[in-house]
Enzyme design. Sequence first.
Site, PDB file in Angstrom:
ATOM      1  N   TYR A  97       0.848  -1.185   0.000  1.00 48.47           N
ATOM      2  CA  TYR A  97       0.000   0.000   0.000  1.00 48.47           C
ATOM      3  C   TYR A  97       0.885   1.236   0.000  1.00 48.47           C
ATOM      4  O   TYR A  97       1.735   1.399   0.885  1.00 48.47           O
ATOM      5  CB  TYR A  97      -0.942   0.035   1.206  1.00 48.47           C
TER       6      TYR A  97
ATOM      7  N   GLN B  94     -10.598   0.798   1.131  1.00 43.85           N
ATOM      8  CA  GLN B  94     -11.007  -0.052   0.006  1.00 43.85           C
ATOM      9  C   GLN B  94      -9.824  -0.766  -0.635  1.00 43.85           C
ATOM     10  O   GLN B  94      -9.961  -1.895  -1.115  1.00 43.85           O
ATOM     11  CB  GLN B  94     -11.783   0.760  -1.037  1.00 43.85           C
TER      12      GLN B  94
ATOM     13  N   ASN C 296      -2.898   6.384   6.711  1.00 44.41           N
ATOM     14  CA  ASN C 296      -3.549   7.151   7.768  1.00 44.41           C
ATOM     15  C   ASN C 296      -4.246   6.213   8.746  1.00 44.41           C
ATOM     16  O   ASN C 296      -4.130   4.985   8.644  1.00 44.41           O
ATOM     17  CB  ASN C 296      -4.524   8.178   7.165  1.00 44.41           C
TER      18      ASN C 296
ATOM     19  N   SER D 143       3.568   8.900  12.531  1.00 49.86           N
ATOM     20  CA  SER D 143       5.027   8.900  12.518  1.00 49.86           C
ATOM     21  C   SER D 143       5.602   9.733  13.661  1.00 49.86           C
ATOM     22  O   SER D 143       4.951  10.635  14.187  1.00 49.86           O
ATOM     23  CB  SER D 143       5.521   9.447  11.179  1.00 49.86           C
TER      24      SER D 143
ATOM     25  N   GLN E  66       9.895  15.673  10.695  1.00 54.35           N
ATOM     26  CA  GLN E  66       8.932  14.683  11.166  1.00 54.35           C
ATOM     27  C   GLN E  66       7.577  15.319  11.408  1.00 54.35           C
ATOM     28  O   GLN E  66       6.532  14.736  11.106  1.00 54.35           O
ATOM     29  CB  GLN E  66       9.446  14.036  12.456  1.00 54.35           C
TER      30      GLN E  66
ATOM     31  N   HIS F  57       4.851  15.525   8.632  1.00 55.08           N
ATOM     32  CA  HIS F  57       4.151  14.334   8.139  1.00 55.08           C
ATOM     33  C   HIS F  57       2.641  14.463   8.305  1.00 55.08           C
ATOM     34  O   HIS F  57       1.872  14.047   7.441  1.00 55.08           O
ATOM     35  CB  HIS F  57       4.629  13.088   8.890  1.00 55.08           C
TER      36      HIS F  57
ATOM     37  N   GLU G 259      10.022   5.508  16.721  1.00 54.07           N
ATOM     38  CA  GLU G 259      10.157   5.006  15.347  1.00 54.07           C
ATOM     39  C   GLU G 259      11.535   5.390  14.800  1.00 54.07           C
ATOM     40  O   GLU G 259      12.264   4.565  14.270  1.00 54.07           O
ATOM     41  CB  GLU G 259       9.052   5.604  14.484  1.00 54.07           C
ATOM     42  N   HIS G 260      11.873   6.655  14.915  1.00 54.45           N
ATOM     43  CA  HIS G 260      13.185   7.172  14.502  1.00 54.45           C
ATOM     44  C   HIS G 260      13.899   7.744  15.722  1.00 54.45           C
ATOM     45  O   HIS G 260      13.296   8.494  16.481  1.00 54.45           O
ATOM     46  CB  HIS G 260      13.046   8.294  13.464  1.00 54.45           C
TER      47      HIS G 260
ATOM     48  N   ASP H 269      14.999   7.797   5.192  1.00 49.80           N
ATOM     49  CA  ASP H 269      13.705   7.829   4.523  1.00 49.80           C
ATOM     50  C   ASP H 269      13.833   7.601   3.025  1.00 49.80           C
ATOM     51  O   ASP H 269      12.899   7.113   2.390  1.00 49.80           O
ATOM     52  CB  ASP H 269      13.024   9.185   4.755  1.00 49.80           C
TER      53      ASP H 269
ATOM     54  N   GLU I 121       2.372 -35.926  29.246  1.00 54.67           N
ATOM     55  CA  GLU I 121       1.348 -34.993  28.781  1.00 54.67           C
ATOM     56  C   GLU I 121       0.026 -35.701  28.459  1.00 54.67           C
ATOM     57  O   GLU I 121      -0.909 -35.075  27.957  1.00 54.67           O
ATOM     58  CB  GLU I 121       1.846 -34.227  27.549  1.00 54.67           C
TER      59      GLU I 121
ATOM     60  N   HIS J  33       0.795 -39.735  20.553  1.00 50.54           N
ATOM     61  CA  HIS J  33       2.127 -39.180  20.323  1.00 50.54           C
ATOM     62  C   HIS J  33       3.199 -40.181  20.769  1.00 50.54           C
ATOM     63  O   HIS J  33       4.190 -40.416  20.072  1.00 50.54           O
ATOM     64  CB  HIS J  33       2.313 -37.877  21.112  1.00 50.54           C
TER      65      HIS J  33
END
Length: 428
Positions: free
Chosen positions: A124, A186, A209, A233, A255, A258, A322-323, A356, A410, A415
């Site tokens: 995506y 979608q 998003n 982010s 940053q 974003h 994240e960064h 990036d 067990e 088994h």
Amino acid sequence: MKIYRFPNKDLWGEIIARPRLDLTKLNATVSSVLADVKQRGDVAVKEYEEKFDKAVLTSLAVTEQEMDEAEQLISDELKDAIILAHHNIKVFHISQRFVGQKIKTQEGVTCWQKSIAIEKVGLYIPGGTAPLFSTVLMLATPAKIAGCKEIVLCTPPNKEGKVNPAILYAARVAGVSKIFKAGGVQAIGAMAYGTESVPKVFKIFGPGNQYVMAAKQQVSLDEVAIDMPAGPSEVCVLADETANAEFVAADLLSQAEHGIDSQVLLITTSESKLEEIQQEVDKQLEILPRKEMASKALDNSRYVLVGSSDEMIDLSNCYAPEHLIIQTKDYEQLAEKVINAGSVFLGSYACESAGDYASGTNHTLPTHGYATAYNGVNLDSYCRKITFQHLTEEGIRHIGHAVELMAEAEQLDAHKNAMSVRIKSLPQ
């Protein structure tokens, strides 16, 4: 921007808190769209494209002619930049190839792993306020290296029904040809369930998003795997008295632009540097085209003054950014103490923008504190490790009785029997 000066640990929870939104309505909307796409396929996707992206589409698939047209619409300089970035990303991810070894755990017992590419993956690529053609390179390049047989890319078109030309060119450079005009929920639904045009995939990658993130998490419950849970982010910058205030401010703002729900965190040991950085942020903010968006993001952000380098790294590890940018004189020593972070940038010249786009590392990273448990996208993200084992008669003699005892303990008699019949078959 909120400033904390020498906060005690009781305040750390407040400092590292991310912006919280009521997602009840959002999740209900996402669930409704996903169900509709699952039931009506292409027709539903086209209707949502018209509703959300204002694009009236006769076909979802991007044609070869559109790919050719896109290549003519971007400059040679940008093409060269994309090719350079693709090369570096490819070199770094090729180095991550798994080499399995056959391990003899006992005489006659051999175990090993084989790395197998996920056959069908979906990528995506956001195309709204910022068409992230760099993400095409970040996601498609390792998919090709891994050997994924089918790579499906979805990205929203503009009102004229056209995909951003840089996205299409990056896809061509990275070797992706199955591209569809679909954005938002979608698109996630189309890749998760499959439609008349969009193939169903086994794993979905890519940022987006809050609607896209909610859609990924919902379809991951019963349909497909996803790269990671994620949110808005974020960046954390560690700075001491030697830091370049202009550089730090630029990193914070890169940053913040974003989105309004992005977050930046500055942790410093220097009062004077904090004030200098604050002034530089205000100065640079004034000339940013995305000033309004960055300003709102800064409302979610914090400057923190602490007493030592150890406290800086401890707070950063607690935040799990994240960064993480470390602009200190002892950045090499602090780097060794990093436990929780998506991607780390060391020294004055390693801006987050390098990662990036073109250094070679992947920019698809865990956010919202998920760096405590997840890593960013890498070559392994596109592969599964299948384990193998081979036993000989000697192997049965070495581990057979232990298997019987454990199975019996067990209360799994079948088994136990599966091993017992083999033990009985051994020549005496």
